[in-house]
Design a protein around this motif. Structure first.
Motif, PDB file in Angstrom:
ATOM      1  N   HIS A 118      33.534  34.748  25.023  1.00 29.52           N
ATOM      2  CA  HIS A 118      33.486  34.516  26.463  1.00 29.52           C
ATOM      3  C   HIS A 118      32.923  35.727  27.204  1.00 29.52           C
ATOM      4  O   HIS A 118      32.147  35.582  28.150  1.00 29.52           O
ATOM      5  N   ASP A 119      33.315  36.926  26.772  1.00 33.10           N
ATOM      6  CA  ASP A 119      32.788  38.132  27.402  1.00 33.10           C
ATOM      7  C   ASP A 119      31.278  38.245  27.198  1.00 33.10           C
ATOM      8  O   ASP A 119      30.555  38.641  28.111  1.00 33.10           O
ATOM      9  N   MET A 120      30.807  37.889  26.011  1.00 35.12           N
ATOM     10  CA  MET A 120      29.372  37.930  25.728  1.00 35.12           C
ATOM     11  C   MET A 120      28.623  36.930  26.593  1.00 35.12           C
ATOM     12  O   MET A 120      27.545  37.218  27.106  1.00 35.12           O
ATOM     13  N   ARG A 121      29.181  35.738  26.756  1.00 35.05           N
ATOM     14  CA  ARG A 121      28.527  34.710  27.565  1.00 35.05           C
ATOM     15  C   ARG A 121      28.362  35.185  29.007  1.00 35.05           C
ATOM     16  O   ARG A 121      27.315  35.026  29.621  1.00 35.05           O
ATOM     17  N   VAL A 122      29.393  35.812  29.555  1.00 34.75           N
ATOM     18  CA  VAL A 122      29.322  36.303  30.929  1.00 34.75           C
ATOM     19  C   VAL A 122      28.336  37.464  31.027  1.00 34.75           C
ATOM     20  O   VAL A 122      27.531  37.538  31.955  1.00 34.75           O
ATOM     21  N   ALA A 123      28.358  38.351  30.063  1.00 38.79           N
ATOM     22  CA  ALA A 123      27.504  39.531  30.114  1.00 38.79           C
ATOM     23  C   ALA A 123      26.025  39.187  29.945  1.00 38.79           C
ATOM     24  O   ALA A 123      25.166  39.810  30.569  1.00 38.79           O
ATOM     25  N   LEU A 124      25.702  38.197  29.121  1.00 42.11           N
ATOM     26  CA  LEU A 124      24.306  37.871  28.855  1.00 42.11           C
ATOM     27  C   LEU A 124      23.745  36.797  29.774  1.00 42.11           C
ATOM     28  O   LEU A 124      22.548  36.527  29.757  1.00 42.11           O
ATOM     29  N   SER A 125      24.576  36.192  30.586  1.00 42.16           N
ATOM     30  CA  SER A 125      24.121  35.126  31.473  1.00 42.16           C
ATOM     31  C   SER A 125      23.266  35.691  32.605  1.00 42.16           C
ATOM     32  O   SER A 125      23.512  36.788  33.110  1.00 42.16           O
ATOM     33  N   THR A 126      22.275  34.923  33.003  1.00 43.21           N
ATOM     34  CA  THR A 126      21.444  35.322  34.138  1.00 43.21           C
ATOM     35  C   THR A 126      21.937  34.705  35.435  1.00 43.21           C
ATOM     36  O   THR A 126      21.390  34.969  36.485  1.00 43.21           O
ATOM     37  N   LYS A 127      22.959  33.889  35.351  1.00 47.44           N
ATOM     38  CA  LYS A 127      23.509  33.219  36.535  1.00 47.44           C
ATOM     39  C   LYS A 127      24.558  34.116  37.192  1.00 47.44           C
ATOM     40  O   LYS A 127      25.300  34.825  36.534  1.00 47.44           O
ATOM     41  N   THR A 128      24.623  34.052  38.511  1.00 47.29           N
ATOM     42  CA  THR A 128      25.610  34.813  39.265  1.00 47.29           C
ATOM     43  C   THR A 128      26.826  33.927  39.527  1.00 47.29           C
ATOM     44  O   THR A 128      26.669  32.805  40.006  1.00 47.29           O
ATOM     45  N   PRO A 129      28.017  34.401  39.190  1.00 44.46           N
ATOM     46  CA  PRO A 129      29.211  33.579  39.411  1.00 44.46           C
ATOM     47  C   PRO A 129      29.456  33.346  40.899  1.00 44.46           C
ATOM     48  O   PRO A 129      29.167  34.194  41.729  1.00 44.46           O
ATOM     49  N   ARG A 130      30.021  32.193  41.210  1.00 38.54           N
ATOM     50  CA  ARG A 130      30.415  31.887  42.591  1.00 38.54           C
ATOM     51  C   ARG A 130      31.869  32.314  42.757  1.00 38.54           C
ATOM     52  O   ARG A 130      32.786  31.531  42.556  1.00 38.54           O
ATOM     53  N   PHE A 131      32.057  33.559  43.126  1.00 38.48           N
ATOM     54  CA  PHE A 131      33.393  34.131  43.186  1.00 38.48           C
ATOM     55  C   PHE A 131      34.263  33.436  44.230  1.00 38.48           C
ATOM     56  O   PHE A 131      35.463  33.292  44.032  1.00 38.48           O
ATOM     57  N   ASP A 132      33.675  33.012  45.336  1.00 41.80           N
ATOM     58  CA  ASP A 132      34.479  32.357  46.365  1.00 41.80           C
ATOM     59  C   ASP A 132      35.081  31.050  45.843  1.00 41.80           C
ATOM     60  O   ASP A 132      36.242  30.737  46.098  1.00 41.80           O
ATOM     61  N   THR A 133      34.320  30.277  45.073  1.00 42.01           N
ATOM     62  CA  THR A 133      34.835  29.037  44.489  1.00 42.01           C
ATOM     63  C   THR A 133      35.905  29.327  43.444  1.00 42.01           C
ATOM     64  O   THR A 133      36.925  28.633  43.376  1.00 42.01           O
ATOM     65  N   ILE A 134      35.688  30.344  42.641  1.00 43.99           N
ATOM     66  CA  ILE A 134      36.670  30.721  41.610  1.00 43.99           C
ATOM     67  C   ILE A 134      37.977  31.157  42.261  1.00 43.99           C
ATOM     68  O   ILE A 134      39.062  30.773  41.826  1.00 43.99           O
ATOM     69  N   MET A 135      37.870  31.946  43.327  1.00 47.59           N
ATOM     70  CA  MET A 135      39.072  32.440  44.007  1.00 47.59           C
ATOM     71  C   MET A 135      39.843  31.309  44.682  1.00 47.59           C
ATOM     72  O   MET A 135      41.065  31.346  44.749  1.00 47.59           O
ATOM     73  N   GLU A 136      39.132  30.287  45.177  1.00 45.91           N
ATOM     74  CA  GLU A 136      39.812  29.160  45.805  1.00 45.91           C
ATOM     75  C   GLU A 136      40.599  28.350  44.784  1.00 45.91           C
ATOM     76  O   GLU A 136      41.653  27.795  45.103  1.00 45.91           O
ATOM     77  N   LYS A 137      40.113  28.270  43.558  1.00 49.35           N
ATOM     78  CA  LYS A 137      40.757  27.457  42.522  1.00 49.35           C
ATOM     79  C   LYS A 137      41.925  28.165  41.846  1.00 49.35           C
ATOM     80  O   LYS A 137      42.755  27.527  41.217  1.00 49.35           O
TER      81      LYS A 137
END
Length: 114
Positions: free
Chosen positions: A88-107
Motif C-alpha cells: 500500500h505504501d508503494m502504491r501511494v508513493a509511485l502513484s501520479t494521482k493526488t489524493p483528495r484529502f478533503d473527501t478522505i477526511m469527511e469519511k
C-alpha cells in the motif's frame, strides 16, 4: 538522420522517412511533443517505422519506472519505518494521482476523548 543510404530495410522505412521529412506539420509535431506520444500517434500512418521507434524507446521508460520503484521501496524499508507488507505504501508513493484529502477526511470518524 541526414543520410538515408545508411538505412537498412526493404525500402518502406526510407519512403516513410522521406514522407515525414517533407511534411511540415509532422516536423512541427515532432519537435513539440514527447517521442513516445509522437510515435504512438503515428503508428497507423507509419506502422513499420513507428514500431521500430517504439521498440527503442519503451525499454528506457520501463527501466526508469523500475528504478523509481526500487528507490521508493528502499526509502520505505528504512529502520524507522519497516512494515512487513509495503504494497500500500508503494502504491501511494509511485502513484501520479493526488489524493483528495478533503473527501478522505469527511469519511473518517474523529476519535473522541474518554
Amino acid at each position: 538522420m541526414q543520410n538515408l543510404e545508411d538505412v537498412d530495410d526493404d525500402g518502406s522505412i526510407k519512403e516513410d522517412l522521406i514522407d515525414m521529412r517533407h511534411n511540415r506539420g509532422i516536423q512541427m509535431e515532432f519537435t513539440n511533443s514527447q517521442l513516445d506520444h509522437f510515435w504512438a500517434f503515428h503508428l497507423e500512418a507509419y506502422p513499420v517505422l513507428a514500431t521500430k521507434a517504439l521498440k527503442v524507446l519503451v525499454p528506457f521508460a520501463t527501466t526508469y519506472l523500475c528504478e523509481q520503484g526500487y528507490f521508493c521501496l528502499l526509502h520505505i524499508k528504512t529502520i524507522s519505518r519497516n512494515p512487513l507488507n509495503s504494497e500500500h505504501d508503494m502504491r501511494v508513493a509511485l502513484s501520479t494521482k493526488t489524493p483528495r484529502f478533503d473527501t478522505i477526511m469527511e469519511k473518517t470518524q474523529q476519535q473522541r476523548s474518554h
